[in-house]
Design a protein around this motif. Structure first.
Motif, short mmCIF file in Angstrom:
data_model
loop_
_atom_site.label_atom_id
_atom_site.label_comp_id
_atom_site.label_asym_id
_atom_site.label_seq_id
_atom_site.Cartn_x
_atom_site.Cartn_y
_atom_site.Cartn_z
N LEU A 162 0.88 -1.18 0.00
CA LEU A 162 0.00 0.00 0.00
C LEU A 162 0.91 1.23 0.00
CD1 LEU A 162 -2.73 1.53 0.58
CD2 LEU A 162 -2.18 1.26 3.00
N VAL A 163 0.63 2.18 -0.89
CA VAL A 163 1.38 3.43 -0.92
C VAL A 163 0.41 4.56 -0.61
CG1 VAL A 163 2.80 4.98 -2.34
CG2 VAL A 163 2.97 2.49 -2.65
N MET A 164 0.76 5.41 0.33
CA MET A 164 -0.14 6.50 0.72
C MET A 164 0.65 7.74 1.12
SD MET A 164 -1.38 4.77 4.30
CE MET A 164 -2.18 6.22 5.00
N GLY A 165 -0.03 8.86 1.28
CA GLY A 165 0.64 10.09 1.70
C GLY A 165 0.93 10.09 3.19
N ASP A 166 1.65 11.13 3.61
CA ASP A 166 1.95 11.27 5.04
C ASP A 166 2.14 12.75 5.36
OD1 ASP A 166 2.44 10.39 7.60
OD2 ASP A 166 4.59 10.13 7.28
N PRO A 167 1.32 13.34 6.22
CA PRO A 167 0.24 12.71 6.94
C PRO A 167 -0.99 12.47 6.05
CG PRO A 167 0.30 15.05 7.47
CD PRO A 167 1.47 14.78 6.57
N ALA A 168 -1.69 11.38 6.34
CA ALA A 168 -2.89 11.05 5.58
C ALA A 168 -3.84 10.27 6.50
CB ALA A 168 -2.55 10.22 4.36
N TYR A 169 -5.01 10.02 5.99
CA TYR A 169 -6.02 9.28 6.77
C TYR A 169 -5.47 7.88 7.07
CZ TYR A 169 -10.70 7.59 8.02
OH TYR A 169 -11.78 7.08 8.68
N GLU A 170 -5.52 7.50 8.33
CA GLU A 170 -4.82 6.30 8.78
C GLU A 170 -5.56 4.99 8.48
OE1 GLU A 170 -5.98 8.78 10.62
OE2 GLU A 170 -4.70 9.27 12.31
N ALA A 171 -6.85 5.06 8.19
CA ALA A 171 -7.63 3.82 8.05
C ALA A 171 -7.04 2.83 7.04
CB ALA A 171 -9.08 4.15 7.72
N PRO A 172 -6.56 3.28 5.87
CA PRO A 172 -6.01 2.29 4.93
C PRO A 172 -4.83 1.52 5.52
CG PRO A 172 -6.23 4.44 3.87
CD PRO A 172 -6.56 4.65 5.31
N MET A 173 -4.04 2.24 6.32
CA MET A 173 -2.87 1.60 6.95
C MET A 173 -3.34 0.52 7.95
SD MET A 173 0.02 3.93 8.61
CE MET A 173 -0.82 4.20 10.15
N ARG A 174 -4.40 0.84 8.66
CA ARG A 174 -4.94 -0.15 9.60
C ARG A 174 -5.45 -1.37 8.83
NH1 ARG A 174 -6.23 2.83 14.40
NH2 ARG A 174 -4.33 4.02 14.67
N ALA A 175 -6.11 -1.10 7.70
CA ALA A 175 -6.63 -2.23 6.90
C ALA A 175 -5.47 -3.08 6.39
CB ALA A 175 -7.47 -1.70 5.74
N ALA A 176 -4.36 -2.43 6.05
CA ALA A 176 -3.20 -3.16 5.53
C ALA A 176 -2.60 -4.09 6.57
CB ALA A 176 -2.15 -2.19 5.00
N SER A 177 -2.88 -3.82 7.84
CA SER A 177 -2.35 -4.73 8.86
C SER A 177 -3.06 -6.09 8.77
CB SER A 177 -2.50 -4.12 10.26
OG SER A 177 -3.85 -4.10 10.63
N TYR A 178 -4.24 -6.12 8.17
CA TYR A 178 -4.94 -7.40 8.00
C TYR A 178 -4.46 -8.14 6.74
CZ TYR A 178 -8.13 -5.83 11.60
OH TYR A 178 -8.65 -5.39 12.80
N SER A 179 -4.12 -7.38 5.71
CA SER A 179 -3.64 -8.07 4.50
C SER A 179 -2.14 -8.31 4.59
CB SER A 179 -3.96 -7.23 3.25
OG SER A 179 -3.28 -6.00 3.30
N LYS A 180 -1.55 -7.83 5.68
CA LYS A 180 -0.11 -8.01 5.94
C LYS A 180 0.74 -7.38 4.83
CE LYS A 180 -0.56 -11.82 9.12
NZ LYS A 180 -1.99 -11.66 9.25
N ALA A 181 0.22 -6.28 4.30
CA ALA A 181 0.95 -5.59 3.23
C ALA A 181 1.95 -4.61 3.83
CB ALA A 181 -0.04 -4.83 2.35
N ARG A 182 3.05 -4.39 3.12
CA ARG A 182 3.97 -3.32 3.52
C ARG A 182 3.29 -1.99 3.21
NH1 ARG A 182 9.75 -3.62 1.08
NH2 ARG A 182 10.18 -2.19 2.78
N VAL A 183 3.57 -0.99 4.03
CA VAL A 183 2.96 0.32 3.80
C VAL A 183 4.08 1.33 3.54
CG1 VAL A 183 1.51 2.14 4.78
CG2 VAL A 183 1.02 -0.26 5.31
N PHE A 184 3.98 2.00 2.41
CA PHE A 184 4.95 3.06 2.09
C PHE A 184 4.26 4.40 2.30
CE2 PHE A 184 6.55 -0.65 0.03
CZ PHE A 184 7.94 -0.51 0.06
#
Ligand SMILES: Cc1ncc(COP(=O)(O)O)c(C=O)c1O
Length: 435
Positions: A162-184
């Motif tokens: 998952l690639v996202m901005g920073d700072p950005a809405y955190e929900a996608p990052m939380r969702a990525a913890s379930y798919s075990k994806a790396r977050v950039f």
């Protein structure tokens, strides 16, 4: 085993043997969809059976992180909040649903005993007509948090980041913890837009690029040209998730037409912001039907009928968006003039929230404001001295100004964090619930 031929509208799925947990889950999904009266023509293939069964067994239960979890996650639980507090912490719209939405809900009354799936179809049709979309490109959910999570689950994995901005809405990052994806997390550009060049180059194995436009928490926008750049240059096989939760407050260009043009884009819309329906729960995912189908294995439920009729009435209220956009902009601009006159540092926003630099650990400032019964938004680790503030009503923002000035004039505490014995911050418990 389930007979795929039986899985059509109005027909009973035939369940032979439920041999394992995945099939049990699949069975639950089938029965649920059947109760919902799946739209005519909708069909499950053997392939979708396999996809749903494997997704269900791989992901398990997912907590849908919403703004309310995040807004209260760093502080005390909601029941501690005094009744006369100013709540400008969760990007809610203090105006609530419009009068037409309220009367639609009141009129619905006695019909609430039925699922009334036709009303959801009407909501989708109304939105599709207004936006020039085919109805099959639009799917309604009880808020956009659900499709946001499902998109992350569908398009990311341990191999697909998952690639996202920073700072950005955190929900996608939380969702990525379930798919075990790396977050950039890619820092916003100097003008606070998403740095699309850096985002597309962040990881050649990206599965999903999330752009929130306008961004939460900064309220800053990313141009249409930049989104198109991301679309053309994103890693092969990846998808764009464009979150337009706050689009109506701004002059940012929507990108629903990119979804209509069959691009690899999923767009999210919600009724929680300009339409003031956060508590009612209504939103949309808009995308090519095959992309929408990829969200299905992760969850699908009947819509709350109150939200559906309120949503339809809001969409049909022609002047509503512009009227509310102006109300929000007038209050926000007045506030920005006040902040600028006193030389406070803030990020100019086009939305119903903005970031202000309080020149001390943000959490300390939040507590000081809370003591004055003004509940402001949270802190993002990337910007530890900034806090997010939601634009409330005119009178609420007058209370905010007074409390803000007093808190800024109070010297920052040398010791960071809450005083000894106080309830600790909940950063260690990101999924803190309100109960
Ligand atoms: C950027 C963004 N996306 C999506 C949502 C989801 O909103 P809801 O689930 O209420 O539709 C929010 C809520 O605050 C948000 O800030």
């Amino acid at each position: 085993m389930v007979d795929p031929a039986g899985m059509r509208y109005g027909m009973h799925a035939v369940l032979y043997v439920s041999a394992n947990a995945a099939e049990d889950l699949w069975w639950c999904l089938v029965m649920k969809l059947e109760t919902l009266a799946v739209p005519k023509g909708y069909r499950f293939s053997r392939r979708s059976f396999v996809r749903i069964a494997s997704a269900a067994s791989a992901v398990g239960l997912v907590h849908i992180t919403t703004e309310v979890d995040l807004a209260y996650g760093q502080r005390r639980i909601a029941r501690d909040i005094p009744a006369d507090a100013v709540l400008i912490n969760a990007n809610e719209n203090p105006l609530g649903p419009c009068a037409q939405a309220c009367s639609a809900m009141a009129d619905l009354g006695a019909k609430g005993g039925r699922y009334e799936f036709g009303l959801t179809q009407e909501l989708v049709k109304t939105f599709a007509e207004i936006e020039g979309l085919k109805p099959e490109y639009v799917r309604a959910y009880a808020g956009s948090s659900e499709p946001l999570h499902y998109a992350v689950l569908a398009f990311t994995s341990p191999e697909k980041s998952l690639v996202m901005g920073d700072p950005a809405y955190e929900a996608p990052m939380r969702a990525a913890s379930y798919s075990k994806a790396r977050v950039f997390k890619v820092p916003l550009a100097k003008n606070y837009a998403h740095d699309v060049k850096a985002m597309v180059g962040a990881d050649p194995n990206a599965g999903l690029l999330y752009i929130c436009n306008p961004n939460n928490p900064t309220g800053t926008t990313t141009t249409r040209e930049d989104i198109e750049y991301a679309l053309v240059n994103k890693p092969k096989g990846s998808t764009l998730l464009i979150d337009e939760a706050y689009i109506h407050f701004s002059d940012a260009k929507p990108v629903l037409d990119l979804a209509a043009a069959d691009k690899e884009v999923v767009v999210l819309r919600t009724f929680s912001k300009i339409y003031g329906m956060a508590g009612l729960r209504c939103g949309f995912a808009i995308a090519r039907p095959d992309l929408l189908a990829r969200l299905e294995p992760y969850g699908w439920n009947s819509m709350p009928v109150t939200a559906v009729v309120a949503g339809t009435a809001s969409l049909k209220h022609k002047g509503l968006v512009l009227e509310r956009k102006k109300i929000n902009a007038d209050i926000r601009n007045d506030l920005f003039s006040w902040l600028a006159a006193d030389k406070y540092s803030f990020v100019p926003s086009e939305s119903n929230c903005f970031m202000v630099d309080v020149k001390r650990p943000g959490k300390q400032f939040i507590e000081a404001m809370e003591a004055k019964k003004v509940y402001i938004g949270r802190v993002w680790p990337a910007w530890p001295t900034h806090v997010r503030v939601t634009v409330g009503t005119g009178p609420e923002m007058e209370v905010f100004k007074k409390a803000f000035k007093e808190a800024m004039e109070t010297p920052a505490l040398a010791v960071q964090g809450p005083p000894k014995g106080a309830e600790s911050w909940r950063t260690d418990r990101p999924y803190a619930s309100l109960s």
